[in-house]
Each structure stands twice: as structure tokens, then as C-alpha cells.
Design a protein around this motif. Structure first.
Motif, PDB file in Angstrom:
ATOM      1  N   GLU A  17       0.566  -1.122   0.057  1.00 11.97           N
ATOM      2  CA  GLU A  17       0.035   0.071  -0.012  1.00 11.97           C
ATOM      3  C   GLU A  17       0.822   1.297   0.046  1.00 11.97           C
ATOM      4  O   GLU A  17       1.837   1.400   1.125  1.00 11.97           O
ATOM      5  N   ASN A 110     -14.521  -0.662  -1.925  1.00 14.09           N
ATOM      6  CA  ASN A 110     -13.282   0.231  -1.647  1.00 14.09           C
ATOM      7  C   ASN A 110     -12.395  -0.992  -1.512  1.00 14.09           C
ATOM      8  O   ASN A 110     -11.358  -0.861  -0.530  1.00 14.09           O
ATOM      9  N   ILE A 111     -12.471  -2.215  -2.120  1.00 12.99           N
ATOM     10  CA  ILE A 111     -11.482  -3.550  -1.462  1.00 12.99           C
ATOM     11  C   ILE A 111     -10.343  -2.973  -1.881  1.00 12.99           C
ATOM     12  O   ILE A 111      -9.149  -3.505  -1.056  1.00 12.99           O
ATOM     13  N   TYR A 112      -9.763  -2.305  -2.916  1.00 16.20           N
ATOM     14  CA  TYR A 112      -8.538  -1.917  -3.223  1.00 16.20           C
ATOM     15  C   TYR A 112      -8.030  -0.540  -3.215  1.00 16.20           C
ATOM     16  O   TYR A 112      -7.151  -0.205  -3.772  1.00 16.20           O
ATOM     17  N   GLY A 113      -8.921   0.366  -2.602  1.00 12.20           N
ATOM     18  CA  GLY A 113      -8.600   1.526  -2.186  1.00 12.20           C
ATOM     19  C   GLY A 113      -9.089   2.407  -3.352  1.00 12.20           C
ATOM     20  O   GLY A 113      -8.801   3.524  -3.513  1.00 12.20           O
ATOM     21  N   ARG A 120      -9.742   1.187   2.956  1.00  9.53           N
ATOM     22  CA  ARG A 120     -10.230   0.004   2.340  1.00  9.53           C
ATOM     23  C   ARG A 120     -11.700  -0.120   2.724  1.00  9.53           C
ATOM     24  O   ARG A 120     -12.165  -1.015   2.347  1.00  9.53           O
ATOM     25  N   TYR A 143     -11.488  -2.067 -10.347  1.00  7.04           N
ATOM     26  CA  TYR A 143     -10.905  -1.951  -8.907  1.00  7.04           C
ATOM     27  C   TYR A 143      -9.582  -0.821  -9.025  1.00  7.04           C
ATOM     28  O   TYR A 143      -8.622  -0.918  -8.275  1.00  7.04           O
ATOM     29  N   ARG A 159      -6.006  -0.793  -7.115  1.00  7.87           N
ATOM     30  CA  ARG A 159      -5.303  -1.861  -7.667  1.00  7.87           C
ATOM     31  C   ARG A 159      -4.385  -1.757  -8.785  1.00  7.87           C
ATOM     32  O   ARG A 159      -4.871  -1.140  -9.916  1.00  7.87           O
ATOM     33  N   VAL A 175      -1.260  -2.109  -4.243  1.00 10.93           N
ATOM     34  CA  VAL A 175      -2.437  -1.156  -3.940  1.00 10.93           C
ATOM     35  C   VAL A 175      -1.906   0.229  -3.658  1.00 10.93           C
ATOM     36  O   VAL A 175      -1.200   0.259  -2.754  1.00 10.93           O
ATOM     37  N   LEU A 177      -4.094   3.665  -2.058  1.00  7.98           N
ATOM     38  CA  LEU A 177      -4.989   3.951  -1.501  1.00  7.98           C
ATOM     39  C   LEU A 177      -5.364   5.309  -1.669  1.00  7.98           C
ATOM     40  O   LEU A 177      -6.374   5.834  -1.214  1.00  7.98           O
TER      41      LEU A 177
END
Length: 420
Positions: A17, A110-113, A120, A143, A159, A175, A177
Motif C-alpha cells: 500500500e 473500496n476493496i483495493y482503495g 479500504r 478496481y 489496484r 495497491v 489507497l
């Protein structure tokens, strides 16, 4: 869904991240004029949204992929500052909108920002992103998200392990964010996102980046070599992780890319539609379909009509002619081609060349979701067709498919022009 499948299978357990602070340079100067509000449509994989003349965003279907809530009636998405009015809308696995004051707001999965707020955590309401910046364009991909500032700088986040962040990154599980400026990127006047990202420069050249990690085509074509000076969706060694020109295309005035499927289409200054990428389900529109069918360069669709807009879904595409007629092509197994035919037992009803949408309708705008399409008429009425199992067709009497356009009940929405 291919994107969801890869999300489960292709990402390392430990993500890398990056910092959420914006890269230099700093915030742009405050624009002196507001963005104009133009009514528009934007569709996600299983949702449909409309931007009204009052700058309000209303959506129906599964509007938040992080929860099982589906259906109708339309729901309004409003930031904490209820005076905000939106002028630009982009919907995908998450959603983003730019206000008339050029402030960027995002929400949803917001799984991957991909929302861009440094977390997330799913956001159920529009959240302001990069408040020190002002933006003109935004595109939501699979994503990842990219936006163009008023200074024409490109920012991307989410992502990045398939090149979607445009910064050369391929590290598995990478990733970001929050927004970061992409150095040395072209200055784009149009930006679209999906399974890959593409933009049009002021010179009308098209540049793309990101790649599709796989395909359901058992004979999918991977072009030998790595990305150098021209873009293709699946190079055998390494795809394009920086903005790279489409080959053999001199100019474009519009474009669209598949939100899951590895195909894209452009609109040329001569009002032709040309498509590239995978064509096994007929998405190239050139009359050819089958395993292994593909095109590295944008090829003309099989139609003598002149067009003014093109839009792509997962495995279908549609275009509006200059006389406002809708033509569609591709996989029609859920009725997305809109010609009155549809489902079969094997899941494929391939229409390999453009056909008119049933009903003799004329539309001012058109947009594609995963397996559905919506279009807006001059009177701002919205008509949808294709997959409706999660309410994305906006019908009160059930979640059903339709192979012809059906009108969405928008009685809850004020579609009138605001007072001056």
C-alpha cells in the motif's frame, strides 16, 4: 464476472500500500468558471445511474457491491454537504462524480482503495477525494480509478498489479489507497475506464494502459512480446503499464472500453466506429465471432451508418447513429443487444454485426453496464434492456431480463431544470 474472479485468485495476501498523499505538484489554481451540468447516464456492472439537470445522482440495481442490497426504486447519492451539485459521473465497481466546482467525490466498494480516501472501507455516501485538487475528468475501472486535474495532470489509485495505475507498476498485490500524479503522462481531454483505461489527447491520439489478466476464450490470443510503442490488451511477456498509443489509428473523437471484457471501440472524426481486442463473442462488430477471433488494431464495424457515440459492456457494444438510432452487437444471451431475442441454454446468443434496437426509439445518450444497456431520450426519459436480475432495469414489478427497451419509472426524481 471475470474481474471478480481475478480479484479472488490473482491478488497476493499481503498488499503493498503506497502513501495516500498526492505527489507533487501541489493543488491547481481555483477555476474561474463552474462545470456545466449536462444530464447523463453511467452504468456499473449491475447498477444504473442518472445525473439529472439539477446535478443530482440517482441509482438503481445493486448500487453498492459490498452489500447484498438490490432493487428499486432509485436511490439518491448525496455528500454530507447537500448543496453540492454534480456535473460529471462515472460508475463501475465504485462510483465517482465531479461537482460543478470541480471537486471530486467517490463512493462504493473500496476493496483495493479505489474510492481514494486512504482506506479500504466501503463508502455508502459520496466522499470528497483530494480536496486540494480540482478535476475535469474521472474514469472508474475494474478496481482502480483515474482522474484528470484542471492542469491536465493524470492521477490514478486503487489496484495496480495489472498496470491500471499508469506508473509502470506490475507488482502482484500492489495497491495505492489515494490519488498520486502520474509523471510524464499525456494530457487527456477524454478519459474512460473498465478492464483497461484509455484517453484521448488534444491531438486526437488514443493512449491506453492496463491489461486483462485472463479470458474465457479457450483460444485467447496473447501477442508475442512486451509493450513498447503500441498498445494491446494481452502481450505475452508484459502488458502496457504506462499510457501507450493504439496502433494504426490516426484520430478519435470518442471511445469506450469493456468494463470486464477485453475489447475497446473508438469513434473516428469520420463518424465511424472501430473496435479492437477480443471478438470471440462478436464484440468487434465486424461480422466475425468464435474462439481466437481478435484484432490488434481498431477495425471498422460492419455498418455503413454514421455514428456519434459508442458504449461497451462486458461482452456487447452499442452505438448511436447521427439520426439517434441505437445499434447493438455482441453476446445477446441476456438481451443486451435489444433486438427482441435473447437467452439460450448454452449462455451464448452471438450477434456479430450491429443490428437496430427494437421499438424504433431515438435516443440522445446511451450507456452500457455488465449485461445491460440504458439510453436517455430528449424528454429525459430513461429506457433500459438486457439483464435485470438485480434491479438494474429499474422495474418495480420484479427483477427480470428484457430483450427490448422498457421505460424506467423515475417518478421520484425531479428531472426539471433548476430555477436560474
Amino acid at each position: 464476472m471475470l474481474a471478480a474472479l481475478c480479484a479472488c485468485l490473482c491478488v497476493a495476501a499481503v498488499a503493498c500500500e503506497s502513501p495516500t498523499a498526492l505527489d507533487e505538484p501541489g493543488g491547481d489554481d481555483e477555476p474561474t468558471t463552474d462545470l456545466a451540468i449536462v444530464p447523463q447516464l453511467s452504468l456499473g456492472q449491475v447498477s444504473s445511474c442518472v445525473l439529472t439537470p439539477r446535478g443530482e445522482v440517482w441509482c438503481w440495481g445493486r448500487v453498492d457491491l459490498s452489500t447484498p442490497t438490490i432493487g428499486v426504486p432509485p436511490r439518491r447519492f448525496t455528500p454530507s454537504d447537500t448543496s453540492v451539485r454534480f456535473a460529471v459521473l462515472a460508475v463501475g465497481t465504485s462510483s465517482c462524480a465531479i461537482s460543478t466546482k470541480r471537486r471530486l467525490y467517490c463512493w462504493g466498494s473500496n476493496i483495493y482503495g479505489e474510492v481514494g480516501d486512504g482506506t479500504r472501507t466501503p463508502r455508502l455516501t459520496p466522499t470528497e477525494i483530494a480536496p486540494d485538487q480540482r478535476f475535469d475528468l474521472v474514469a472508474v475501472g475494474a478496481y482502480a480509478t483515474c482522474a484528470v486535474s484542471v492542469a491536465r495532470d493524470l492521477y490514478c489509485w486503487g489496484r495496480g498489479d495489472f498496470g491500471a495505475l499508469a506508473d509502470g507498476t506490475y507488482e502482484e498485490g500492489y495497491v495505492r489507497l489515494g490519488p498520486a500524479r502520474v509523471g510524464s503522462a499525456p494530457q487527456f481531454t477524454t478519459l474512460m475506464g473498465g478492464a483497461q483505461f484509455c484517453g484521448i489527447r488534444e491531438t486526437r491520439q488514443v493512449y491506453c494502459w492496463g491489461q486483462v489478466p485472463g479470458s474465457f476464450d479457450e483460444k485467447a490470443r496473447w501477442i508475442d512480446g512486451a509493450c513498447t510503442d503500441s498498445y494491446f490488451i494481452r502481450f505475452l511477456e508484459r502488458g502496457c503499464a504506462r499510457p501507450t498509443p493504439l496502433p494504426d489509428l490516426h484520430a478519435a473523437v470518442g471511445l469506450s472500453v469493456g468494463n470486464v471484457g477485453p475489447t475497446g471501440c473508438v469513434l473516428t472524426p469520420e463518424q465511424q466506429v472501430r473496435c479492437w481486442g477480443d471478438g470471440w463473442l462478436g464484440t468487434l462488430g465486424n461480422g466475425i465471432a468464435g474462439f481466437g477471433v481478435h484484432s490488434v488494431i481498431p477495425e471498422p464495424i460492419q455498418s455503413s451508418a454514421q455514428f456519434r457515440q459508442v458504449t461497451m459492456g462486458s461482452a456487447h457494444a452499442c452505438a448511436l447513429t447521427v439520426s439517434n438510432e441505437a445499434l447493438c452487437w455482441g453476446n445477446n444471451y441476456r438481451g443486451a443487444v435489444g433486438n427482441g431475442s435473447g437467452a439460450s441454454g448454452n449462455g451464448f446468443v452471438i450477434v456479430a454485426a450491429p443490428v437496430p434496437v427494437s421499438g424504433g426509439h431515438t435516443f440522445r445518450r446511451i450507456a452500457s453496464g455488465g449485461n445491460h444497456v440504458c439510453a436517455m431520450k430528449v424528454d429525459l426519459s430513461v429506457w433500459c434492456w438486457g439483464s435485470g436480475l438485480e434491479g438494474q432495469l429499474g422495474q418495480q414489478d420484479g427483477h427480470v431480463d428484457s430483450s427490448i427497451p422498457i421505460r424506467v419509472n423515475l417518478d421520484l426524481i425531479d428531472l426539471s431544470q433548476p430555477a436560474p
